[in-house]
Design a protein around this motif. Structure first.
Motif, PDB file in Angstrom:
ATOM      1  N   ALA A   7       0.823  -1.217   0.000  1.00  0.00           N
ATOM      2  CA  ALA A   7       0.000   0.000   0.000  1.00  0.00           C
ATOM      3  C   ALA A   7       0.848   1.255   0.000  1.00  0.00           C
ATOM      4  CB  ALA A   7      -0.933  -0.011   1.218  1.00  0.00           C
ATOM      5  N   LEU A   8       2.058   1.139   0.525  1.00  0.00           N
ATOM      6  CA  LEU A   8       2.914   2.337   0.665  1.00  0.00           C
ATOM      7  C   LEU A   8       3.921   2.476  -0.467  1.00  0.00           C
ATOM      8  CD1 LEU A   8       2.731   4.448   2.971  1.00  0.00           C
ATOM      9  CD2 LEU A   8       1.551   2.314   3.487  1.00  0.00           C
ATOM     10  N   ARG A   9       3.776   1.704  -1.528  1.00  0.00           N
ATOM     11  CA  ARG A   9       4.691   1.879  -2.672  1.00  0.00           C
ATOM     12  C   ARG A   9       4.425   3.253  -3.290  1.00  0.00           C
ATOM     13  NH1 ARG A   9       0.220  -0.699  -4.309  1.00  0.00           N
ATOM     14  NH2 ARG A   9      -0.502  -0.520  -6.459  1.00  0.00           N
ATOM     15  N   PRO A  10       5.384   3.790  -4.019  1.00  0.00           N
ATOM     16  CA  PRO A  10       5.200   5.133  -4.588  1.00  0.00           C
ATOM     17  C   PRO A  10       3.994   5.186  -5.517  1.00  0.00           C
ATOM     18  CG  PRO A  10       7.484   4.425  -4.779  1.00  0.00           C
ATOM     19  CD  PRO A  10       6.714   3.232  -4.311  1.00  0.00           C
ATOM     20  N   PRO A  11       3.415   6.375  -5.700  1.00  0.00           N
ATOM     21  CA  PRO A  11       2.294   6.525  -6.627  1.00  0.00           C
ATOM     22  C   PRO A  11       2.624   5.883  -7.967  1.00  0.00           C
ATOM     23  CG  PRO A  11       2.615   8.563  -5.431  1.00  0.00           C
ATOM     24  CD  PRO A  11       3.756   7.652  -5.050  1.00  0.00           C
ATOM     25  N   ALA A  12       1.627   5.176  -8.522  1.00  0.00           N
ATOM     26  CA  ALA A  12       1.921   4.362  -9.701  1.00  0.00           C
ATOM     27  C   ALA A  12       1.260   4.878 -10.969  1.00  0.00           C
ATOM     28  CB  ALA A  12       1.489   2.915  -9.436  1.00  0.00           C
ATOM     29  N   THR A  13       0.540   6.007 -10.887  1.00  0.00           N
ATOM     30  CA  THR A  13      -0.121   6.514 -12.083  1.00  0.00           C
ATOM     31  C   THR A  13       0.431   7.897 -12.440  1.00  0.00           C
ATOM     32  OG1 THR A  13      -1.905   7.756 -11.006  1.00  0.00           O
ATOM     33  CG2 THR A  13      -2.229   5.369 -11.277  1.00  0.00           C
ATOM     34  N   ALA A  14      -0.024   8.411 -13.576  1.00  0.00           N
ATOM     35  CA  ALA A  14       0.430   9.732 -14.028  1.00  0.00           C
ATOM     36  C   ALA A  14      -0.043  10.845 -13.094  1.00  0.00           C
ATOM     37  CB  ALA A  14      -0.072   9.989 -15.441  1.00  0.00           C
ATOM     38  N   ALA A  15      -0.955  10.545 -12.176  1.00  0.00           N
ATOM     39  CA  ALA A  15      -1.438  11.554 -11.226  1.00  0.00           C
ATOM     40  C   ALA A  15      -0.320  12.007 -10.295  1.00  0.00           C
ATOM     41  CB  ALA A  15      -2.601  11.007 -10.406  1.00  0.00           C
ATOM     42  N   GLY A  16       0.677  11.157 -10.091  1.00  0.00           N
ATOM     43  CA  GLY A  16       1.793  11.518  -9.209  1.00  0.00           C
ATOM     44  C   GLY A  16       1.375  11.603  -7.759  1.00  0.00           C
ATOM     45  N   ALA A  17       0.218  11.069  -7.421  1.00  0.00           N
ATOM     46  CA  ALA A  17      -0.257  11.121  -6.034  1.00  0.00           C
ATOM     47  C   ALA A  17      -1.205   9.952  -5.782  1.00  0.00           C
ATOM     48  CB  ALA A  17      -0.977  12.434  -5.759  1.00  0.00           C
ATOM     49  N   THR A  18      -1.235   9.506  -4.550  1.00  0.00           N
ATOM     50  CA  THR A  18      -2.064   8.358  -4.167  1.00  0.00           C
ATOM     51  C   THR A  18      -2.672   8.620  -2.797  1.00  0.00           C
ATOM     52  OG1 THR A  18      -0.552   6.866  -5.335  1.00  0.00           O
ATOM     53  CG2 THR A  18      -2.021   5.863  -3.714  1.00  0.00           C
ATOM     54  N   ILE A  19      -3.938   8.277  -2.648  1.00  0.00           N
ATOM     55  CA  ILE A  19      -4.555   8.320  -1.321  1.00  0.00           C
ATOM     56  C   ILE A  19      -4.640   6.889  -0.805  1.00  0.00           C
ATOM     57  CG2 ILE A  19      -6.671   8.796  -0.019  1.00  0.00           C
ATOM     58  CD1 ILE A  19      -7.190  11.122  -1.933  1.00  0.00           C
ATOM     59  N   VAL A  49       2.985  16.955 -13.426  1.00  0.00           N
ATOM     60  CA  VAL A  49       3.636  17.439 -14.648  1.00  0.00           C
ATOM     61  C   VAL A  49       3.407  16.457 -15.801  1.00  0.00           C
ATOM     62  CG1 VAL A  49       5.906  16.343 -14.301  1.00  0.00           C
ATOM     63  CG2 VAL A  49       5.753  18.543 -15.495  1.00  0.00           C
ATOM     64  N   ARG A  50       3.041  15.224 -15.474  1.00  0.00           N
ATOM     65  CA  ARG A  50       2.832  14.219 -16.525  1.00  0.00           C
ATOM     66  C   ARG A  50       1.447  14.332 -17.150  1.00  0.00           C
ATOM     67  NH1 ARG A  50       6.500   9.320 -13.981  1.00  0.00           N
ATOM     68  NH2 ARG A  50       8.361  10.640 -13.888  1.00  0.00           N
ATOM     69  N   ARG A  51       0.670  15.281 -16.680  1.00  0.00           N
ATOM     70  CA  ARG A  51      -0.639  15.519 -17.296  1.00  0.00           C
ATOM     71  C   ARG A  51      -0.694  16.844 -18.056  1.00  0.00           C
ATOM     72  NH1 ARG A  51      -4.772  13.383 -12.543  1.00  0.00           N
ATOM     73  NH2 ARG A  51      -4.882  11.251 -13.295  1.00  0.00           N
ATOM     74  N   VAL A  62       2.531  12.014  -2.149  1.00  0.00           N
ATOM     75  CA  VAL A  62       2.781  12.891  -3.296  1.00  0.00           C
ATOM     76  C   VAL A  62       4.178  12.607  -3.818  1.00  0.00           C
ATOM     77  CG1 VAL A  62       2.947  15.269  -4.124  1.00  0.00           C
ATOM     78  CG2 VAL A  62       1.313  14.700  -2.305  1.00  0.00           C
ATOM     79  N   ASP A  63       4.253  12.264  -5.097  1.00  0.00           N
ATOM     80  CA  ASP A  63       5.564  12.088  -5.723  1.00  0.00           C
ATOM     81  C   ASP A  63       6.132  13.472  -5.984  1.00  0.00           C
ATOM     82  OD1 ASP A  63       7.726  11.699  -7.471  1.00  0.00           O
ATOM     83  OD2 ASP A  63       6.885   9.795  -8.143  1.00  0.00           O
ATOM     84  N   ASN A  64       7.117  13.879  -5.201  1.00  0.00           N
ATOM     85  CA  ASN A  64       7.635  15.245  -5.250  1.00  0.00           C
ATOM     86  C   ASN A  64       8.472  15.514  -6.506  1.00  0.00           C
ATOM     87  OD1 ASN A  64       7.849  17.814  -3.907  1.00  0.00           O
ATOM     88  ND2 ASN A  64       9.947  17.306  -3.308  1.00  0.00           N
ATOM     89  N   ASP A  65       8.783  14.474  -7.252  1.00  0.00           N
ATOM     90  CA  ASP A  65       9.475  14.658  -8.527  1.00  0.00           C
ATOM     91  C   ASP A  65       8.480  14.854  -9.674  1.00  0.00           C
ATOM     92  OD1 ASP A  65      12.105  14.367  -7.506  1.00  0.00           O
ATOM     93  OD2 ASP A  65      11.871  12.190  -7.503  1.00  0.00           O
ATOM     94  N   VAL A  66       7.250  14.457  -9.443  1.00  0.00           N
ATOM     95  CA  VAL A  66       6.255  14.427 -10.522  1.00  0.00           C
ATOM     96  C   VAL A  66       5.142  15.452 -10.318  1.00  0.00           C
ATOM     97  CG1 VAL A  66       4.504  12.957 -11.629  1.00  0.00           C
ATOM     98  CG2 VAL A  66       6.719  11.985 -10.980  1.00  0.00           C
ATOM     99  N   ALA A  67       4.778  15.695  -9.077  1.00  0.00           N
ATOM    100  CA  ALA A  67       3.619  16.551  -8.792  1.00  0.00           C
ATOM    101  C   ALA A  67       4.001  17.705  -7.865  1.00  0.00           C
ATOM    102  CB  ALA A  67       2.503  15.722  -8.169  1.00  0.00           C
TER     103      ALA A  67
END
Ligand code: FE2
Length: 400
Positions: free
Chosen positions: A77-89, A208-210, A304-309
């Motif tokens: 559950a705690l793996r890094p966000p896996a979609t282009a959203a760059g964030a996971t709840i 940024v991926r969107r 929040v993926d701080n490199d992506v979002a």
């Protein structure tokens, strides 16, 4: 951006990846945190000191040992966000509103109440929960000049700070930004855990991926042209350091892999030519267009993926009656994450991280193993960081 973002208080669940912590996994984390808390209480009796920064080597060793025993579901559950959203709840961390007491008035009180058994209800156990979860994701770390070097920060509105660009603010929009964008050792992952949020105050996330940019704009923004300066909460001593020009975007393997470092309030855009400024403005518009707002509920974690979002927060009115929004935040380094090679030459404007997990793993090195540190986390042969304005998590400067 201010006007649009402040109106976006709607949750768009389809726009952020969502995961659930299975019941047994959530219980396992809570039980382990309780166990560690009890052990520390009896073993150290200076548990209040351990709670002050959460960097005590005994505690670090217990967290590491405990994480290895946690169910796979927790790690998954705690793996890094896996979609282009760059964030996971991540939902369903079990907690109840009456177990950690009223929302403290500032981070200092939060830290004090957290570790003192005779003061209010303790949130220390919740700090340990956050540390365990963050350790499942990667390497939790803190900043020597931020919230006293604590590994788990408290984000709550503080009287007198309503209009700042900081986690202590409320009435002002917290403008979208990369966390600690100026620093080469900024977090790869930010973890925000919600203890309470009765007014459904939204955290904004833009990936940024969107965004859609013309090839020429991407090219311009990928040029190392302007520096990102430390925010004013770091004091004024940073002028002694050279300011390296950075690219806003870095795409090592094409647009689908694009990462960004973005903090317009601390980027001297006036030094750039009109063409660059136009490209930067387009990026800002696009980040606004793809912005998603998450109103976290108790027991939810936002990764929040701080490199992506980039992230921010909508304005709200604090009550200061012990019921206000209260989040806990952890900075996490992902050791396998690749960054632009030139970043290793950046000076970070004298700001230092506190990285006890890395220190524990390597005994004597932090910062990618380049420089030795003393047991207190300070690098040898380097000045101690300027104390960052304690209340703030990113400065008291009112962004335009
Ligand atoms: Fe932030």
């Amino acid at each position: 951006m201010k006007g649009v973002l402040s109106e976006r208080k709607t949750l768009h669940p389809q726009d952020i990846e969502r995961r659930e912590l299975p019941d047994a996994a959530g219980r396992a984390v809570r039980e382990l945190a309780r166990e560690i808390s009890t052990t520390l209480d009896s073993a150290l009796r200076d548990a209040a000191a351990a709670a002050t920064t959460l960097t005590d080597p005994v505690l670090i060793a217990q967290i590491d040992a405990g994480v290895a025993e946690l169910p796979d579901d927790v790690h998954h559950a705690l793996r890094p966000p896996a979609t282009a959203a760059g964030a996971t709840i991540v939902r369903r961390l079990p907690l109840t509103d009456d177990e950690f007491g009223p929302t403290p008035p500032d981070w200092r009180e939060a830290a004090r109440w957290s570790g003192a058994a005779d003061l209010r209800a303790r949130s220390f156990e919740l700090d340990l929960v956050m540390l365990l979860l963050a350790r499942c994701a990667g390497e939790p770390f803190g900043w020597q000049g931020q919230q006293g070097g604590r590994l788990v920060n408290n984000i709550l509105p503080s009287p007198g700070h309503e209009h700042e660009q900081s986690g202590a603010s409320s009435k002002t929009l917290l403008s979208p930004h990369s966390e600690d964008a100026f620093h080469p050792e900024r977090a790869n992952l930010l973890m925000l855990g919600c203890l309470r949020n009765p007014d459904s105050v939204g955290t904004t996330v833009s990936s940024v991926r969107r965004v859609e940019l013309a090839a020429a704009q991407r090219r311009l923004l990928s040029t190392p042209l302007l520096p990102i300066l430390p925010d004013v909460s770091y004091g004024t001593g940073h002028e002694q350091y050279s300011a390296a020009p950075l690219p806003t975007l870095w795409s090592p393997a094409g647009p689908d892999e694009t990462t960004l470092r973005y903090d317009p309030a601390y980027t001297p855009l006036d030094d750039a030519d009109p063409e660059f400024r136009a490209a930067y403005a387009k990026l800002t518009d696009e980040l606004e267009r793809v912005c998603v707002t998450a109103a976290l509920t108790p027991g939810e974690l936002l990764l929040v993926d701080n490199d992506v979002a980039v992230h921010g927060r909508v304005p709200f009115t604090a009550r200061y009656d012990g019921t206000d929004r209260w989040l806990k935040r952890v900075n996490v380094r992902l050791p396998d994450r690749r960054r632009r090679a030139e970043e290793s030459d950046e000076n970070g404007y004298g700001q230092r991280i506190v990285a006890p997990f890395r220190a524990a793993a390597t005994s004597a090195f932090v910062s990618g193993g380049r420089e030795p540190v003393r047991p207190d986390g300070h690098r040898v042969n380097q000045p101690v960081a300027t104390e960052r304005e304690a209340t703030h998590d990113r400065g008291s400067f009112e962004h335009p």
